[in-house]
Every structure is written in structure tokens, then in C-alpha cells.
Motif scaffolding. Structure first.
Motif, PDB file in Angstrom:
ATOM      1  N   UNK A  89       0.803  -1.233   0.000  1.00 29.65           N
ATOM      2  CA  UNK A  89       0.000   0.000   0.000  1.00 29.65           C
ATOM      3  C   UNK A  89       0.835   1.283   0.000  1.00 29.65           C
ATOM      4  N   UNK A  90       1.801   1.458   0.904  1.00 27.51           N
ATOM      5  CA  UNK A  90       2.573   2.709   0.890  1.00 27.51           C
ATOM      6  C   UNK A  90       3.312   2.932  -0.434  1.00 27.51           C
ATOM      7  N   UNK A  91       3.844   1.868  -0.996  1.00 29.47           N
ATOM      8  CA  UNK A  91       4.555   1.983  -2.274  1.00 29.47           C
ATOM      9  C   UNK A  91       3.617   2.417  -3.397  1.00 29.47           C
ATOM     10  N   UNK A 235       8.174   1.503 -16.137  1.00 27.36           N
ATOM     11  CA  UNK A 235       8.796   0.180 -16.011  1.00 27.36           C
ATOM     12  C   UNK A 235       9.876   0.193 -14.934  1.00 27.36           C
ATOM     13  N   UNK A 236      10.702   1.235 -14.956  1.00 21.21           N
ATOM     14  CA  UNK A 236      11.772   1.349 -13.957  1.00 21.21           C
ATOM     15  C   UNK A 236      11.210   1.447 -12.545  1.00 21.21           C
ATOM     16  N   UNK A 237      10.172   2.276 -12.366  1.00 20.20           N
ATOM     17  CA  UNK A 237       9.549   2.452 -11.050  1.00 20.20           C
ATOM     18  C   UNK A 237       8.910   1.147 -10.566  1.00 20.20           C
ATOM     19  N   UNK A 238       8.186   0.472 -11.457  1.00 23.49           N
ATOM     20  CA  UNK A 238       7.514  -0.773 -11.082  1.00 23.49           C
ATOM     21  C   UNK A 238       8.521  -1.860 -10.705  1.00 23.49           C
ATOM     22  N   UNK A 241       9.938  -1.040  -7.254  1.00 26.41           N
ATOM     23  CA  UNK A 241       8.950  -1.257  -6.191  1.00 26.41           C
ATOM     24  C   UNK A 241       8.685  -2.747  -5.984  1.00 26.41           C
ATOM     25  N   UNK A 242       8.553  -3.492  -7.074  1.00 29.75           N
ATOM     26  CA  UNK A 242       8.342  -4.945  -6.957  1.00 29.75           C
ATOM     27  C   UNK A 242       9.492  -5.590  -6.204  1.00 29.75           C
ATOM     28  N   UNK A 243      10.703  -5.148  -6.512  1.00 31.03           N
ATOM     29  CA  UNK A 243      11.895  -5.675  -5.838  1.00 31.03           C
ATOM     30  C   UNK A 243      11.861  -5.349  -4.350  1.00 31.03           C
TER      31      UNK A 243
END
Length: 253
Positions: A89-91, A235-238, A241-243
Motif C-alpha cells: 500500500x505505501x509503495x 517500467x523502472x519504477x515498477x 517497487x516490486x523488488x
């Protein structure tokens, strides 16, 4: 002399669900028996019922039980206590504000995705997706990121079903879908290029547990014109964040 009343089957089932909810990376039958202090035969019988009713799933490779989608569907508010949602959620809120688009979190279930959380940015557009709703995996970006890491037998099962063509861009050729899923594993992200709604493009990335088991995916969705313009940034942000979410999940288990 007072006779102590034995816990009901419902009490026992809820106890087992509560125990399993603390182990997002799964928990074995032996561990459940130990923690619940119930007879192994009782535990196994209840787990089998919960599995058949889709409140639990069982990984034959690790021999562990996990909460399944029906446990999630009992109420989105209850999901806030599950690590994946609480961590994400915060991300997603921060990303929605930064990118100014709609961000989603979803999980996989039997050929569909189920949306668990939605964060809206300043430029958010209306979509047919909302928390708790389902969409097919083969044509959504979230679904592709989730399906790409499923066992081949599961992928083939999903693609053996009738595939609806929502727009002229919906890919329903099974070989093409297999190729696109392989590309997801190589690139680390997936795209829905107006395959579900005309004018709407979505990009997604998967989230993994310590055992490299995909447990969810996050996405950014918005006007095709804007998303394509910001594609590389998104793409870079996702991916970052996924990592980060995956790393936090691994620390908790």
C-alpha cells in the motif's frame, strides 16, 4: 463434575486459518499440527475441506499450505493484515502520486486476477477494475505477470478455455500468448496494450516470496497516450517497487 466442551469444527477451522495467515510463504502440515495442538487426522480433514472450498491452496513441491483467494474475498478490510497488501500500500500510494496514474495490486486465482488494492493519481481514468473484481489473466498486464510464472500445466489449463476477445487488440492466439509469457520472464514486466479497454494501456511487474514463488503483481494503468510517453519511467519504477516489496516479504518469512 463439569465436562469441558470440545472445540467445534468451526472453531478448529478458524484456528487453522489464523495460524496459516501468519505464514505467507506457506506452512507444512507438521508445523500446523504442532501449533494448533490438534490431532493430525483432525487437522488434515479440516485442511482438505478448506482446500476444496478454495480457502487454502497446497504447493505439492514445498508441501506447504497457503491462504487462497476465498480467504481474501471474505473482506478487503481483512486483507490489510496480510503482509503482501500491508507492505504494498505505501509503495502504490507513493507511485500513484509520482506517476499521476492508477496503480493496482492483484493476485492470481484459477485463470483470473483479483484486485486487492487500488491507488489513484491526479490523472486517473475510469476503468472497469475495482477492488475485489476479477479479470482474465491472458489479456491483462497483471495477469500476464502472474501467469508467466505459473507451472506449464496451469498455463495450458488456462489457455485451453475459451478466450474472449475484448477489443481488436486482444491476443487470443495461444501460441502468441505463450510467446508473450516467455517474454515477460525475460523482460521482467508485461504490457496490456488496449487488450481489455480501448484507449487504456497497463504495465505490470511480479512480486515474489523467498522461494521465488510469485504471490502478486503491481501495475500502472492509464490513457494509452500518456502511458506510452512515460513507459520507460513506469517500467523502472515498477521494477524497483516490486523488488522492494519482494525483499520486505522475504524478511517477514
Amino acid at each position: 463434575m463439569l465436562v469441558q466442551k470440545q472445540p467445534s469444527t468451526l472453531d478448529n477451522a478458524l484456528t487453522l486459518l489464523e495460524i496459516i495467515s501468519h505464514y505467507s510463504s506457506g506452512i507444512s502440515l507438521a508445523e500446523i499440527v504442532k501449533l494448533s495442538r490438534m490431532a493430525k487426522t483432525t487437522v488434515f480433514r479440516i485442511l482438505d475441506i478448506l482446500k476444496k472450498r478454495q480457502y487454502l491452496s497446497y504447493d505439492v513441491t514445498t508441501e506447504k499450505y497457503f491462504l487462497d483467494v476465498k480467504a481474501f474475498e471474505l473482506g478487503v478490510k481483512g486483507l490489510m493484515n496480510i503482509s503482501l497488501v500491508g507492505i504494498s500500500i505505501p509503495y502504490l500510494k507513493k507511485l500513484a502520486t509520482k506517476i499521476n496514474e492508477t496503480c493496482f495490486l492483484a493476485v492470481y486465482h484459477d485463470g483470473s486476477i483479483i484486485y486487492l488494492y487500488k491507488a489513484e493519481g491526479a490523472l486517473s481514468v475510469k476503468t472497469n477494475s475495482h477492488i475485489g473484481s476479477r479479470m482474465p489473466v491472458y489479456c491483462t498486464s497483471l495477469g500476464k505477470s502472474l501467469l508467466a510464472y505459473q507451472p506449464l500445466v496451469e498455463i495450458n489449463k488456462v489457455l485451453s478455455r475459451p478466450l474472449v476477445q475484448f477489443t481488436t487488440k486482444t491476443i487470443i492466439d495461444r501460441e502468441a500468448i505463450h510467446n508473450s509469457l516467455a517474454k515477460v520472464c525475460i523482460d521482467g514486466y508485461s504490457i496490456d496494450d488496449e487488450e481489455v479497454e480501448e484507449g487504456l494501456t497497463c504495465i505490470a511487474t511480479p512480486i515474489f516470496t523467498k522461494q521465488n514463488r510469485v504471490v502478486g503483481a503491481i501495475s500502472v494503468a492509464g490513457s494509452s497516450f500518456r502511458i506510452i510517453q512515460k513507459k520507460e519511467i513506469i517500467i523502472s519504477e515498477l521494477k524497483n517497487i516490486s523488488s522492494s516489496i519482494s525483499t520486505e516479504l522475504r524478511k517477514k518469512n
